[in-house]
Design a protein around this motif. Structure first.
Motif, short mmCIF file in Angstrom:
data_model
loop_
_atom_site.label_atom_id
_atom_site.label_comp_id
_atom_site.label_asym_id
_atom_site.label_seq_id
_atom_site.Cartn_x
_atom_site.Cartn_y
_atom_site.Cartn_z
N ALA A 199 0.84 -1.20 0.00
CA ALA A 199 0.00 0.00 0.00
C ALA A 199 0.87 1.25 0.00
N GLU A 200 1.89 1.25 0.83
CA GLU A 200 2.79 2.40 0.91
C GLU A 200 3.55 2.61 -0.40
N TYR A 201 3.92 1.52 -1.04
CA TYR A 201 4.63 1.62 -2.33
C TYR A 201 3.75 2.28 -3.38
N LEU A 202 2.51 1.85 -3.46
CA LEU A 202 1.60 2.44 -4.46
C LEU A 202 1.29 3.89 -4.14
N THR A 203 1.09 4.19 -2.87
CA THR A 203 0.83 5.56 -2.47
C THR A 203 1.99 6.47 -2.83
N ALA A 204 3.21 5.97 -2.62
CA ALA A 204 4.40 6.74 -2.96
C ALA A 204 4.52 7.00 -4.46
N HIS A 205 3.86 6.13 -5.27
CA HIS A 205 3.89 6.31 -6.72
C HIS A 205 2.65 7.04 -7.23
N GLY A 206 1.92 7.66 -6.32
CA GLY A 206 0.83 8.54 -6.72
C GLY A 206 -0.53 7.91 -6.85
N PHE A 207 -0.66 6.67 -6.45
CA PHE A 207 -1.96 6.00 -6.55
C PHE A 207 -2.78 6.21 -5.28
#
Length: 270
Positions: free
Chosen positions: A260-268
């Motif tokens: 979740a944190e990875y996707l959030t960091a990529h703007g999702f």
């Protein structure tokens, strides 16, 4: 509506559906892919009682998770398994899903000759009336003999129905298909209707599928290709760890949070 971003309950293989629901919701996700894979992960399954299935529905609602898809893998080339798959279609409809996911299975005829793509397409085309009846889209996963988007696109094109598309499993395309990821995405992009976001660790041929961002798969390339093509297909995160599996429930929950944190960091937005 923005892109749907879900977690496949198969990440919690060996654990209960309640544990999967709780962990996925706690990580901030609002969508789930339910797993109904016979003999592997039967988080929900057609032979479960109505009361049991309703309990799962209520738990999902309580935790604010929408079951938008179902992993209902069957060997679609085995006529003896087609009834099982139709049962999974009906189960997906019961939960209000819009998608059902399956690999094709090893495409061999009774004499062990490899079936042509047209024969495979005929088997899948026969399922279209059931898909239409229940308002579902079947997305065929990159897996096994059909490990590349390029191969699946030819089959999907032969089926010729808007009810059938590709589920592009990013790590499977490498593990099974040994593809050039960018080129394979380009070759199949217009048929990709769904995507399993799965990372790849270790050597290409080693079973190692960690949390997003913990492996070496080039997700920025994937995201860029999708954006340029205007493809807003749903994402479903799948984490399968190594062949030994996760050491405990806490490791799975942490991997889901890390993803979740990875996707959030990529703007999702989850």
């Amino acid at each position: 509506m923005g892109r749907i971003i879900a977690v496949n309950s198969n990440c919690y293989h060996g654990y209960s559906i309640e544990q999967a629901i709780d962990g996925i919701a706690a990580a901030g996700f609002r969508y789930i892919e339910l797993t109904a894979t016979k003999g592997w992960t039967e988080h929900v399954f057609p032979d479960q009682s109505f009361e049991r299935l309703w309990q799962v529905k209520e738990r999902l609602a309580e935790k604010g998770l929408t079951p938008f898809s179902m992993s209902g893998h069957c060997n679609l080339m085995d006529t003896g398994r087609i009834h099982d798959f139709i049962s999974n279609i009906r189960l997906a409809a019961f939960f209000g899903c819009g998608y059902i996911v399956s690999s094709i299975g090893e495409a061999h005829l009774s004499d062990q000759a490899v079936a042509s793509n047209e024969v495979v397409a005929e088997h899948i085309r026969a399922l279209v009336p059931e898909l239409e009846k229940y308002g579902l889209t079947l997305v065929l996963e990159t897996h096994g003999d059909h490990g590349s988007g390029r191969i699946l696109k030819e089959i999907v094109d032969r089926v010729g129905s808007p009810r059938v598309g590709i589920n592009y499993d990013t790590a499977n395309a490498l593990f099974y298909g040994n593809v050039d990821l960018g080129a394979d995405l380009d070759a199949s992009m217009d048929a990709i209707r769904y995507m399993h976001l799965k990372d790849k660790g270790g050597e290409r041929t080693v079973w190692d599928f960690p949390a997003l961002g913990k492996g070496w798969l080039d997700f920025p390339l994937v995201f860029d290709k999708l954006a340029k093509a205007g493809n807003d297909c749903p994402f479903s995160i799948e984490i399968e760890f190594t062949q030994a599996g996760a050491k405990d429930l806490a490791e799975i929950n942490q991997a889901v949070k890390d993803s979740a944190e990875y996707l959030t960091a990529h703007g999702f937005v989850l």
